[in-house]
Structure formats: structure tokens, C-alpha cells
Design a protein around this motif. Structure first.
Motif, PDB file in Angstrom:
ATOM      1  N   ALA A  91      30.273 -54.559 -48.856  1.00 29.32           N
ATOM      2  CA  ALA A  91      29.363 -54.068 -49.883  1.00 29.32           C
ATOM      3  C   ALA A  91      29.464 -52.544 -49.984  1.00 29.32           C
ATOM      4  CB  ALA A  91      27.936 -54.487 -49.558  1.00 29.32           C
ATOM      5  N   PRO A  92      29.111 -51.979 -51.125  1.00 27.69           N
ATOM      6  CA  PRO A  92      29.194 -50.524 -51.298  1.00 27.69           C
ATOM      7  C   PRO A  92      28.340 -49.748 -50.293  1.00 27.69           C
ATOM      8  CG  PRO A  92      28.794 -51.587 -53.404  1.00 27.69           C
ATOM      9  CD  PRO A  92      28.705 -52.648 -52.344  1.00 27.69           C
ATOM     10  N   ASP A  93      27.282 -50.367 -49.764  1.00 26.84           N
ATOM     11  CA  ASP A  93      26.424 -49.667 -48.798  1.00 26.84           C
ATOM     12  C   ASP A  93      27.007 -49.697 -47.382  1.00 26.84           C
ATOM     13  OD1 ASP A  93      25.990 -52.252 -47.891  1.00 26.84           O
ATOM     14  OD2 ASP A  93      23.850 -52.261 -48.350  1.00 26.84           O
ATOM     15  N   GLY A  94      28.186 -50.243 -47.222  1.00 22.70           N
ATOM     16  CA  GLY A  94      28.849 -50.271 -45.927  1.00 22.70           C
ATOM     17  C   GLY A  94      28.590 -51.523 -45.110  1.00 22.70           C
ATOM     18  N   THR A  95      27.718 -52.399 -45.569  1.00 23.67           N
ATOM     19  CA  THR A  95      27.469 -53.634 -44.842  1.00 23.67           C
ATOM     20  C   THR A  95      28.601 -54.624 -45.093  1.00 23.67           C
ATOM     21  OG1 THR A  95      26.158 -54.577 -46.641  1.00 23.67           O
ATOM     22  CG2 THR A  95      24.960 -53.344 -44.933  1.00 23.67           C
ATOM     23  N   MET A  96      28.766 -55.531 -44.155  1.00 22.62           N
ATOM     24  CA  MET A  96      29.821 -56.539 -44.251  1.00 22.62           C
ATOM     25  C   MET A  96      29.171 -57.897 -44.086  1.00 22.62           C
ATOM     26  SD  MET A  96      33.277 -56.691 -44.445  1.00 22.62           S
ATOM     27  CE  MET A  96      33.752 -55.061 -43.942  1.00 22.62           C
ATOM     28  N   GLY A  97      29.628 -58.874 -44.820  1.00 22.25           N
ATOM     29  CA  GLY A  97      29.116 -60.230 -44.678  1.00 22.25           C
ATOM     30  C   GLY A  97      30.252 -61.223 -44.810  1.00 22.25           C
ATOM     31  N   VAL A  98      30.055 -62.405 -44.246  1.00 25.61           N
ATOM     32  CA  VAL A  98      31.024 -63.490 -44.375  1.00 25.61           C
ATOM     33  C   VAL A  98      30.289 -64.663 -45.005  1.00 25.61           C
ATOM     34  CG1 VAL A  98      32.561 -65.084 -43.167  1.00 25.61           C
ATOM     35  CG2 VAL A  98      32.366 -62.716 -42.388  1.00 25.61           C
ATOM     36  N   TYR A  99      30.852 -65.196 -46.077  1.00 26.18           N
ATOM     37  CA  TYR A  99      30.223 -66.250 -46.860  1.00 26.18           C
ATOM     38  C   TYR A  99      31.198 -67.414 -47.039  1.00 26.18           C
ATOM     39  CZ  TYR A  99      27.423 -62.194 -48.204  1.00 26.18           C
ATOM     40  OH  TYR A  99      26.633 -61.066 -48.200  1.00 26.18           O
ATOM     41  N   PRO A 100      30.795 -68.641 -46.678  1.00 26.72           N
ATOM     42  CA  PRO A 100      31.676 -69.795 -46.913  1.00 26.72           C
ATOM     43  C   PRO A 100      31.953 -70.003 -48.403  1.00 26.72           C
ATOM     44  CG  PRO A 100      29.931 -70.360 -45.375  1.00 26.72           C
ATOM     45  CD  PRO A 100      29.599 -69.003 -45.929  1.00 26.72           C
ATOM     46  N   ALA A 101      30.928 -69.817 -49.237  1.00 27.95           N
ATOM     47  CA  ALA A 101      31.055 -69.878 -50.688  1.00 27.95           C
ATOM     48  C   ALA A 101      30.313 -68.665 -51.227  1.00 27.95           C
ATOM     49  CB  ALA A 101      30.473 -71.172 -51.246  1.00 27.95           C
ATOM     50  N   LEU A 102      30.718 -68.174 -52.392  1.00 30.80           N
ATOM     51  CA  LEU A 102      30.297 -66.840 -52.779  1.00 30.80           C
ATOM     52  C   LEU A 102      30.115 -66.701 -54.279  1.00 30.80           C
ATOM     53  CD1 LEU A 102      30.069 -63.828 -51.799  1.00 30.80           C
ATOM     54  CD2 LEU A 102      32.554 -63.741 -51.998  1.00 30.80           C
ATOM     55  N   LEU A 103      29.056 -65.993 -54.668  1.00 30.44           N
ATOM     56  CA  LEU A 103      28.867 -65.526 -56.038  1.00 30.44           C
ATOM     57  C   LEU A 103      28.978 -64.011 -56.010  1.00 30.44           C
ATOM     58  CD1 LEU A 103      25.802 -67.635 -57.239  1.00 30.44           C
ATOM     59  CD2 LEU A 103      28.220 -68.043 -57.727  1.00 30.44           C
ATOM     60  N   LEU A 104      29.771 -63.459 -56.919  1.00 31.32           N
ATOM     61  CA  LEU A 104      29.991 -62.019 -56.976  1.00 31.32           C
ATOM     62  C   LEU A 104      29.694 -61.481 -58.367  1.00 31.32           C
ATOM     63  CD1 LEU A 104      33.481 -61.873 -55.248  1.00 31.32           C
ATOM     64  CD2 LEU A 104      31.442 -60.721 -54.408  1.00 31.32           C
ATOM     65  N   THR A 105      29.062 -60.327 -58.401  1.00 30.17           N
ATOM     66  CA  THR A 105      28.946 -59.556 -59.638  1.00 30.17           C
ATOM     67  C   THR A 105      29.378 -58.131 -59.302  1.00 30.17           C
ATOM     68  OG1 THR A 105      26.678 -58.762 -59.321  1.00 30.17           O
ATOM     69  CG2 THR A 105      26.951 -60.953 -60.354  1.00 30.17           C
ATOM     70  N   ALA A 106      29.345 -57.270 -60.272  1.00 27.05           N
ATOM     71  CA  ALA A 106      29.722 -55.876 -60.050  1.00 27.05           C
ATOM     72  C   ALA A 106      28.767 -55.177 -59.096  1.00 27.05           C
ATOM     73  CB  ALA A 106      29.765 -55.132 -61.377  1.00 27.05           C
ATOM     74  N   THR A 107      27.584 -55.736 -58.882  1.00 27.62           N
ATOM     75  CA  THR A 107      26.579 -55.063 -58.059  1.00 27.62           C
ATOM     76  C   THR A 107      26.180 -55.811 -56.798  1.00 27.62           C
ATOM     77  OG1 THR A 107      24.790 -56.058 -59.367  1.00 27.62           O
ATOM     78  CG2 THR A 107      25.581 -53.877 -60.058  1.00 27.62           C
ATOM     79  N   ARG A 108      26.556 -57.092 -56.664  1.00 25.07           N
ATOM     80  CA  ARG A 108      26.086 -57.826 -55.490  1.00 25.07           C
ATOM     81  C   ARG A 108      27.020 -58.975 -55.113  1.00 25.07           C
ATOM     82  NH1 ARG A 108      23.265 -60.315 -59.657  1.00 25.07           N
ATOM     83  NH2 ARG A 108      23.041 -62.550 -59.338  1.00 25.07           N
ATOM     84  N   ALA A 109      26.873 -59.385 -53.852  1.00 22.69           N
ATOM     85  CA  ALA A 109      27.558 -60.569 -53.324  1.00 22.69           C
ATOM     86  C   ALA A 109      26.487 -61.449 -52.706  1.00 22.69           C
ATOM     87  CB  ALA A 109      28.580 -60.167 -52.272  1.00 22.69           C
ATOM     88  N   ASP A 110      26.459 -62.707 -53.086  1.00 27.03           N
ATOM     89  CA  ASP A 110      25.457 -63.636 -52.584  1.00 27.03           C
ATOM     90  C   ASP A 110      26.130 -64.897 -52.070  1.00 27.03           C
ATOM     91  OD1 ASP A 110      23.180 -62.081 -53.446  1.00 27.03           O
ATOM     92  OD2 ASP A 110      23.620 -62.736 -55.490  1.00 27.03           O
ATOM     93  N   GLY A 111      25.639 -65.390 -50.919  1.00 23.63           N
ATOM     94  CA  GLY A 111      26.080 -66.697 -50.463  1.00 23.63           C
ATOM     95  C   GLY A 111      25.677 -67.732 -51.506  1.00 23.63           C
ATOM     96  N   TRP A 112      26.396 -68.826 -51.532  1.00 23.15           N
ATOM     97  CA  TRP A 112      26.199 -69.832 -52.575  1.00 23.15           C
ATOM     98  C   TRP A 112      26.358 -71.211 -51.970  1.00 23.15           C
ATOM     99  CZ3 TRP A 112      30.562 -71.448 -56.302  1.00 23.15           C
ATOM    100  CH2 TRP A 112      30.064 -72.158 -57.397  1.00 23.15           C
ATOM    101  N   THR A 113      25.509 -72.115 -52.377  1.00 20.21           N
ATOM    102  CA  THR A 113      25.661 -73.520 -52.014  1.00 20.21           C
ATOM    103  C   THR A 113      26.067 -74.242 -53.299  1.00 20.21           C
ATOM    104  OG1 THR A 113      23.932 -73.305 -50.347  1.00 20.21           O
ATOM    105  CG2 THR A 113      24.536 -75.545 -51.015  1.00 20.21           C
ATOM    106  N   PRO A 114      27.360 -74.361 -53.525  1.00 17.02           N
ATOM    107  CA  PRO A 114      27.816 -74.926 -54.797  1.00 17.02           C
ATOM    108  C   PRO A 114      27.624 -76.436 -54.856  1.00 17.02           C
ATOM    109  CG  PRO A 114      29.700 -74.481 -53.403  1.00 17.02           C
ATOM    110  CD  PRO A 114      28.488 -73.975 -52.671  1.00 17.02           C
TER     111      PRO A 114
END
Length: 128
Positions: free
Chosen positions: A26-49
Motif C-alpha cells: 500500500a502507498p502508506d508502506g503497509t503490506m498485506g497478503v490476500y488470497p482473493a483481492l479487490l483493487l482500486t487506485a486507492t485501496r486493496a481489500d480482501g475479497w470472498t468471491p
């Protein structure tokens, strides 16, 4: 697989992927690992598809509140054709769908964001 690139795109970037999921910086320097993912220009969110054949507009609702050109759809380990009803619903909104396997979609995300394309992404898990 690890992907090294300079931060030349605004917003979250996929830095790698593997059996555990997608590693996102993420731009704030945090790191995350997501099995499934939704991305936009401003955020990354875990997703249960939902099951892939049941994918619909409602499952992508968190992405659709932003002005986007298209949704980059990572279809899992293999390329699959998205449900026709989904494509039609998004096209009614003026949003295209670009489907590819999730590895290719993760790599394309950074390239397209570096070009400042107005996109969102939904990435199905690589395993399972």
C-alpha cells in the motif's frame, strides 16, 4: 513469484503472488497478503468471491463506486470467460471487462496503473 518494480504508480501495487495469495504494498508502506483481492487506485481489500459462474455485478459493488474504464478480472489459475450477464451489466454502466488468469492480471495491474489508467481489479485465488 516476486515482482520488483519501482513505485511508479499511485495506489496499492501487487508485489508478488504465490499459494498464500497476492502480496500487496500500500502507498502508506503497509503490506498485506490476500488470497482473493479487490483493487482500486486507492485501496486493496480482501475479497470472498462467489463461485466463478455466479460472479455478478453485486459481487463487484465495492469497485463500481469509482469512475473506472474497465475491471481487470483475474479468473484464478486459468483463464476463464466471465459470465455473460456480468459483462452485459458492466457494459450498461460503460465499464469494460478484461479477463485473464490471476497471475497475468496481477502483473498487468502495475503496468496499467503506471499508465494512470482508471481501472479496478478483482482477482480470484490462485489455488482452491
Amino acid at each position: 513469484m516476486r515482482m520488483d518494480r519501482e513505485r511508479d504508480a499511485a495506489g496499492p501495487l501487487v508485489r508478488g503472488f504465490g499459494p498464500a495469495g497476492f502480496k500487496v504494498d500500500a502507498p502508506d508502506g503497509t503490506m498485506g497478503v490476500y488470497p482473493a483481492l479487490l483493487l482500486t487506485a486507492t485501496r486493496a481489500d480482501g475479497w470472498t468471491p462467489p463461485p466463478f459462474d455466479a460472479l455478478d455485478e453485486a459481487a463487484l459493488a465495492p469497485l463500481l463506486g469509482e469512475a473506472i474504464e474497465f475491471v481487470l478480472l483475474g479468473t484464478g489459475a486459468d483463464l476463464r470467460r466471465p459470465p455473460r450477464a456480468l459483462v452485459a451489466a458492466l457494459e450498461k454502466r460503460g465499464i469494460g471487462v478484461e479477463a485473464m488468469d490471476s497471475r497475468a492480471a496481477a502483473r498487468a495491474w502495475g503496468v496499467l496503473r503506471a499508465e494512470e489508467r482508471r481501472i479496478a481489479a478483482a482477482l480470484y485465488p490462485l489455488e482452491g
